[in-house]
Structures are given as C-alpha cells and as structure tokens.
Design an enzyme around this catalytic site. Structure first.
Site, PDB file in Angstrom:
ATOM      1  N   ASN A 142       0.873  -1.174   0.000  1.00  0.00           N
ATOM      2  CA  ASN A 142       0.000   0.000   0.000  1.00  0.00           C
ATOM      3  C   ASN A 142       0.912   1.227   0.000  1.00  0.00           C
ATOM      4  OD1 ASN A 142      -1.826   2.019   0.354  1.00  0.00           O
ATOM      5  ND2 ASN A 142      -2.516   1.375   2.394  1.00  0.00           N
ATOM      6  N   TRP A 143       1.058   1.806  -1.167  1.00  0.00           N
ATOM      7  CA  TRP A 143       1.961   2.968  -1.282  1.00  0.00           C
ATOM      8  C   TRP A 143       1.384   4.207  -0.608  1.00  0.00           C
ATOM      9  CZ3 TRP A 143       4.219   3.219  -6.985  1.00  0.00           C
ATOM     10  CH2 TRP A 143       5.009   2.073  -7.212  1.00  0.00           C
ATOM     11  N   LYS A 144       0.091   4.195  -0.316  1.00  0.00           N
ATOM     12  CA  LYS A 144      -0.595   5.371   0.243  1.00  0.00           C
ATOM     13  C   LYS A 144      -0.330   6.581  -0.665  1.00  0.00           C
ATOM     14  CE  LYS A 144      -0.327   3.207   4.728  1.00  0.00           C
ATOM     15  NZ  LYS A 144      -0.303   3.321   6.179  1.00  0.00           N
ATOM     16  N   HIS A 193      -9.621   1.106   4.682  1.00  0.00           N
ATOM     17  CA  HIS A 193      -8.371   1.357   5.405  1.00  0.00           C
ATOM     18  C   HIS A 193      -8.653   2.321   6.557  1.00  0.00           C
ATOM     19  CE1 HIS A 193      -4.337   2.581   6.386  1.00  0.00           C
ATOM     20  NE2 HIS A 193      -3.911   1.496   5.747  1.00  0.00           N
ATOM     21  N   GLU A 245      -7.113   4.780   7.609  1.00  0.00           N
ATOM     22  CA  GLU A 245      -6.910   6.197   7.273  1.00  0.00           C
ATOM     23  C   GLU A 245      -8.135   6.753   6.543  1.00  0.00           C
ATOM     24  OE1 GLU A 245      -3.146   5.534   5.352  1.00  0.00           O
ATOM     25  OE2 GLU A 245      -2.320   4.972   7.300  1.00  0.00           O
ATOM     26  N   GLU A 249      -5.635  -4.831  10.313  1.00  0.00           N
ATOM     27  CA  GLU A 249      -4.599  -3.823  10.551  1.00  0.00           C
ATOM     28  C   GLU A 249      -4.902  -3.074  11.842  1.00  0.00           C
ATOM     29  OE1 GLU A 249      -2.523  -2.614   6.624  1.00  0.00           O
ATOM     30  OE2 GLU A 249      -4.245  -1.317   6.903  1.00  0.00           O
ATOM     31  N   GLY A 290       2.372   2.319  10.839  1.00  0.00           N
ATOM     32  CA  GLY A 290       3.333   3.422  10.739  1.00  0.00           C
ATOM     33  C   GLY A 290       4.034   3.753  12.043  1.00  0.00           C
ATOM     34  N   SER A 349       3.229  -2.147  10.370  1.00  0.00           N
ATOM     35  CA  SER A 349       4.677  -2.251  10.589  1.00  0.00           C
ATOM     36  C   SER A 349       5.246  -3.624  10.215  1.00  0.00           C
ATOM     37  CB  SER A 349       5.036  -1.890  12.035  1.00  0.00           C
ATOM     38  OG  SER A 349       4.664  -0.545  12.296  1.00  0.00           O
ATOM     39  N   GLY A 393       2.794  -0.971   4.316  1.00  0.00           N
ATOM     40  CA  GLY A 393       2.918   0.437   3.965  1.00  0.00           C
ATOM     41  C   GLY A 393       4.377   0.812   3.736  1.00  0.00           C
ATOM     42  N   GLY A 394       5.007   1.392   4.744  1.00  0.00           N
ATOM     43  CA  GLY A 394       6.360   1.959   4.621  1.00  0.00           C
ATOM     44  C   GLY A 394       7.366   1.044   3.941  1.00  0.00           C
TER      45      GLY A 394
HETATM   46  P1  13P Z   1       2.905   0.401   7.702  1.00  0.00           P
HETATM   47  O1  13P Z   1       3.427  -0.869   7.112  1.00  0.00           O
HETATM   48  O2  13P Z   1       3.680   1.626   7.250  1.00  0.00           O
HETATM   49  O3  13P Z   1       2.759   0.316   9.192  1.00  0.00           O
HETATM   50  O4  13P Z   1       1.427   0.640   7.110  1.00  0.00           O
HETATM   51  C1  13P Z   1       0.503  -0.403   7.191  1.00  0.00           C
HETATM   52  C2  13P Z   1      -0.676  -0.050   6.396  1.00  0.00           C
HETATM   53  O5  13P Z   1      -1.423   0.837   6.738  1.00  0.00           O
HETATM   54  C3  13P Z   1      -0.899  -0.797   5.138  1.00  0.00           C
HETATM   55  O6  13P Z   1      -2.168  -0.550   4.640  1.00  0.00           O
END
Ligand code: 13P
Length: 253
Positions: A9-11, A97, A99, A169, A175, A215, A236-237
C-alpha cells in the site's frame, strides 16, 4: 491451499519518477512465486495504468487502487469509480483502510456500499479492519473488529464473500514501528475466521485470505506469516523500498 499475498500500500507517496523507478526495480527482481502466492501493488490513482503496463509480463502480480466511490459514475468531482478502475485493468481495491475511516469519515455502512460496487465491477476488495489503541487497551478488540465485518460484509452472498481478501490492521501498529506480536496477529485472525465460519460456514472461512498489516518489515514478516491463520501482509512503509518489499515477498508461505 489458501492464497498467500504480499500487498503493497503505497498510500499517498512517490512522484512519477520515483514510482517508475520502484516499479522497474520490482519487475527486475527474480521472483519464485508458487501458484498460490500473489503480489498486489496498491498505487496512487495517477500511476495505476503505469503499474498495469509495467507488471504485464509478471504472472502473479496484480494492481490495486486504494479506494473507490459508492457510485459508478456521475457528478462526484474528484472521485473515482469501480467501473473506471476496471476499465483500466485494475484487479483489486483496498476498502476500509483505517486512514479512510478516520480522515474521510468512511463508516461501515458506506464501506458496505463500496464493497458491493467493487464486486459489481469484478474488482476484488481488500477489506481492512482493525481496532485503535484505546479499544485494544479496553480488551474489546474482538467485538470491535467482528462488528466491522458484520456491518460491512455479512449481507453478501456466500459466492460474493468468497471473492474477498480481508486485512487485519490494528491502528496502533500502522506506521508506528510497533508491530502486533505474531501471537496477537494469530489470535485475531483465528477469531475473524471463527466469526466468518459462524456466518458462512467453515468451508468459506478456511478459504478466505486474511492478511496482517501494521509495521510489517523484512525482519518480522517470516514470523508473522508463519502463523497458521496469517496469509501474508498489507505493507505500507516497507513497500516503498524494493529490497525491503522483496524480503516480505520471500517470506510468503
Ligand atoms: P505500515 O506498514 O507503514 O505500518 O502501514 C501499514 C498499512 O497501513 C498498510 O495498509
């Protein structure tokens, strides 16, 4: 055997140049995916067609959007429909998600509509659920996450439900570098499977891929993915650096 999935997930990250470079690096890496293993890249809308083109020669690699609208077309300035996503070859869409829930007010009811729309246009929803830290500290995470599934998904037919991918999640792990322990992930995934079995039967529950997100890194993916009910990760990251994401792909069962 259940599907095992490494989903990126590049966000809202990367410029076109950076996205192109990352896609080129991913495409250039040798992968030894088995038939039940998949990689899904959820990229920002402007890069969907690019990702689709870059991954065209990579079997088991798929492109996802990070959201879609509840309607298929119309006067909704700034929005993107499931029908449009399908028309550019997108196969998956992340829905729910945390967010989106937190910053854009997406309720379980709105997500039910979005899931229905995605399925109507042949997209596979990667449906996210997960509790905040206060909910975890109160010890009510099982009920909380169960309710997210019930309110958004449990009116689907069995045939529709079988098309889903679920991602657990926990918000406190996103994050933050504070991943859920393998035992915490396994406990929730087993709970979700039990809840799904209660509604659709154990045959369905056993087939649905349930990913862990929060994470996930190259150095913890193997332990997380080795849990019996963890079928990969939503990342994500660590998905923004090719070498880190490669390690996560290699950790698939
Ligand atoms: P991180 O891997 O950066 O914690 O993000 C997880 C996420 O929200 C994937 O959708």
């Amino acid at each position: 055997m259940r599907q095992q999935i490494a989903a990126a997930n590049w966000k809202m990250n990367l410029t076109l140049d950076q996205a192109t470079r990352l896609l080129d690096e991913i495409v250039a890496s040798p992968h030894h995916l088995q038939a039940h293993q998949k990689v899904i890249l959820a990229v920002p809308f402007p890069y969907l067609a690019l990702a689709k083109a870059k991954l065209s020669g990579k079997p088991n690699f798929f492109v996802a959007a990070q959201n879609c609208h509840t309607q298929s077309s119309g006067a909704f300035t700034g929005e993107t429909s499931a029908e449009m996503l399908r028309s550019v070859g997108v196969e998956y869409v992340i829905l729910g998600h945390s967010e989106r829930r937190e910053y854009f007010g997406e309720s379980n009811a709105v997500l039910e509509e979005k899931v229905g729309m995605a399925l109507t246009y042949g997209l596979t929803p990667v449906f996210c659920c997960g509790e905040s830290l206060p909910v975890r500290e109160a010890g009510t995470q099982n009920e909380y996450v169960e309710n997210q599934l019930k309110e958004s998904l449990f009116n689907l037919s069995e045939e529709q439900f079988l098309k889903l991918v679920i991602a657990y999640e926990p918000i406190w792990a996103i994050g933050t570098g504070k991943t859920a322990s393998a035992a915490q992930a396994q406990e929730m995934h087993a709970h979700l499977r039990k809840v799904i079995a209660g509604r659709y039967g154990s045959g369905v529950a056993d087939q649905i891929p349930v990913l862990y997100g929060g994470s996930v890194k190259g150095n913890n993916a193997t332990e997380l993915f080795s849990q019996p009910d963890v079928d990969g990760g939503l990342v994500g990251g660590a998905s923004l650096v090719a070498s880190d994401f490669e390690k996560i792909i290699e950790a698939l069962k």
